[in-house]
Design a protein around this motif. Structure first.
Motif, PDB file in Angstrom:
ATOM      1  N   SER A  76       0.832  -1.204   0.000  1.00 34.84           N
ATOM      2  CA  SER A  76       0.000   0.000   0.000  1.00 34.84           C
ATOM      3  C   SER A  76       0.870   1.261   0.000  1.00 34.84           C
ATOM      4  O   SER A  76       2.057   1.225   0.292  1.00 34.84           O
ATOM      5  CB  SER A  76      -0.935   0.006   1.213  1.00 34.84           C
ATOM      6  OG  SER A  76      -0.189   0.218   2.383  1.00 34.84           O
ATOM      7  N   GLU A  78       0.410   3.896   1.977  1.00 35.62           N
ATOM      8  CA  GLU A  78       0.160   4.654   3.201  1.00 35.62           C
ATOM      9  C   GLU A  78       1.477   5.107   3.821  1.00 35.62           C
ATOM     10  O   GLU A  78       2.542   4.558   3.543  1.00 35.62           O
ATOM     11  CB  GLU A  78      -0.623   3.793   4.186  1.00 35.62           C
ATOM     12  CG  GLU A  78      -2.009   3.437   3.688  1.00 35.62           C
ATOM     13  CD  GLU A  78      -2.738   2.533   4.648  1.00 35.62           C
ATOM     14  OE1 GLU A  78      -2.163   2.183   5.688  1.00 35.62           O
ATOM     15  OE2 GLU A  78      -3.876   2.181   4.350  1.00 35.62           O
ATOM     16  N   THR A  79       1.385   6.106   4.685  1.00 34.54           N
ATOM     17  CA  THR A  79       2.580   6.609   5.367  1.00 34.54           C
ATOM     18  C   THR A  79       3.063   5.587   6.393  1.00 34.54           C
ATOM     19  O   THR A  79       2.277   4.735   6.840  1.00 34.54           O
ATOM     20  CB  THR A  79       2.256   7.935   6.090  1.00 34.54           C
ATOM     21  OG1 THR A  79       1.287   7.660   7.111  1.00 34.54           O
ATOM     22  CG2 THR A  79       1.751   8.981   5.123  1.00 34.54           C
ATOM     23  N   MET A  82       0.959   5.491   9.530  1.00 33.61           N
ATOM     24  CA  MET A  82      -0.332   4.817   9.348  1.00 33.61           C
ATOM     25  C   MET A  82      -0.148   3.298   9.298  1.00 33.61           C
ATOM     26  O   MET A  82      -0.966   2.542   9.840  1.00 33.61           O
ATOM     27  CB  MET A  82      -1.001   5.332   8.067  1.00 33.61           C
ATOM     28  CG  MET A  82      -2.440   5.006   7.969  1.00 33.61           C
ATOM     29  SD  MET A  82      -3.297   5.799   9.331  1.00 33.61           S
ATOM     30  CE  MET A  82      -4.917   5.201   9.047  1.00 33.61           C
ATOM     31  N   LYS A  83       0.942   2.868   8.655  1.00 35.01           N
ATOM     32  CA  LYS A  83       1.211   1.429   8.606  1.00 35.01           C
ATOM     33  C   LYS A  83       1.461   0.888  10.015  1.00 35.01           C
ATOM     34  O   LYS A  83       0.975  -0.190  10.373  1.00 35.01           O
ATOM     35  CB  LYS A  83       2.419   1.144   7.712  1.00 35.01           C
ATOM     36  CG  LYS A  83       2.128   1.306   6.240  1.00 35.01           C
ATOM     37  CD  LYS A  83       3.358   0.957   5.415  1.00 35.01           C
ATOM     38  CE  LYS A  83       3.089   1.153   3.935  1.00 35.01           C
ATOM     39  NZ  LYS A  83       4.237   0.785   3.099  1.00 35.01           N
ATOM     40  N   TYR A 105      -8.900  -0.623   2.732  1.00 35.95           N
ATOM     41  CA  TYR A 105      -7.971  -0.644   1.608  1.00 35.95           C
ATOM     42  C   TYR A 105      -8.710  -0.830   0.283  1.00 35.95           C
ATOM     43  O   TYR A 105      -8.379  -0.220  -0.717  1.00 35.95           O
ATOM     44  CB  TYR A 105      -6.926  -1.739   1.808  1.00 35.95           C
ATOM     45  CG  TYR A 105      -5.853  -1.784   0.743  1.00 35.95           C
ATOM     46  CD1 TYR A 105      -4.953  -0.726   0.623  1.00 35.95           C
ATOM     47  CD2 TYR A 105      -5.768  -2.842  -0.134  1.00 35.95           C
ATOM     48  CE1 TYR A 105      -3.948  -0.750  -0.350  1.00 35.95           C
ATOM     49  CE2 TYR A 105      -4.784  -2.870  -1.105  1.00 35.95           C
ATOM     50  CZ  TYR A 105      -3.874  -1.827  -1.207  1.00 35.95           C
ATOM     51  OH  TYR A 105      -2.908  -1.853  -2.164  1.00 35.95           O
ATOM     52  N   GLN A 108     -10.150   2.436  -0.735  1.00 36.42           N
ATOM     53  CA  GLN A 108      -9.150   3.366  -1.261  1.00 36.42           C
ATOM     54  C   GLN A 108      -8.723   2.982  -2.680  1.00 36.42           C
ATOM     55  O   GLN A 108      -8.406   3.847  -3.482  1.00 36.42           O
ATOM     56  CB  GLN A 108      -7.919   3.388  -0.344  1.00 36.42           C
ATOM     57  CG  GLN A 108      -8.152   4.095   0.961  1.00 36.42           C
ATOM     58  CD  GLN A 108      -6.915   4.059   1.840  1.00 36.42           C
ATOM     59  OE1 GLN A 108      -5.900   3.451   1.477  1.00 36.42           O
ATOM     60  NE2 GLN A 108      -6.998   4.710   2.988  1.00 36.42           N
TER      61      GLN A 108
END
Length: 110
Positions: A76, A78-79, A82-83, A105, A108
C-alpha cells in the motif's frame, strides 16, 4: 427386596431393576452410575475434540488473515505512521483488525 435371577445374564441376580454381580463371579456388570460416568466422559471427549477443531480453525484463519494483511500493507501507499497504526490495531484485535484493513484498503483502491 427379592433377589431373582436375570434372564439375559443367567449368572447374575437382579436387585431391583439393575443386575448385580454375585460375589466371586468373573462377570463384570456396569452399575447405572458407572454407565453415566462413562457417558459423561465420552461426551466431554467429543466436546473437547469439537473445541480443538474450532480453535485450530480460528487460529489458522487468524494467521492467514495476518499474513495477507502484512502483504497488502507492504504494497500500500500509506505513510509509515499509518502502517504502524494498522499493525498495532491488527495485533490488538487479531481477526477484526485485518478485516477492517481489507475493507478500508478496498475502498481506497476503487
Amino acid at each position: 427386596m427379592s433377589h431373582r435371577p436375570s434372564r439375559r445374564f443367567p449368572g447374575l441376580r437382579r436387585c431391583g431393576p439393575y443386575p448385580v454381580r454375585p460375589p466371586g463371579s468373573r462377570h463384570r456388570v456396569l452399575e447405572p452410575r458407572t454407565a453415566v460416568i462413562m457417558y459423561n466422559y465420552y461426551q466431554k471427549r467429543t466436546n473437547m475434540l469439537l473445541y480443538d477443531l474450532v480453535f485450530s480453525f480460528g487460529l489458522l484463519l487468524g494467521i492467514l488473515l495476518f499474513i495477507g494483511f502484512l502483504f497488502t500493507l507492504s504494497r500500500s501507499t500509506e505513510t509509515p505512521k499509518m502502517k504502524t497504526a494498522w499493525v498495532i490495531i491488527a495485533l490488538c484485535v487479531p481477526i477484526v483488525g485485518p478485516i477492517c484493513h481489507f475493507i478500508v484498503y478496498r475502498g481506497q483502491r476503487s
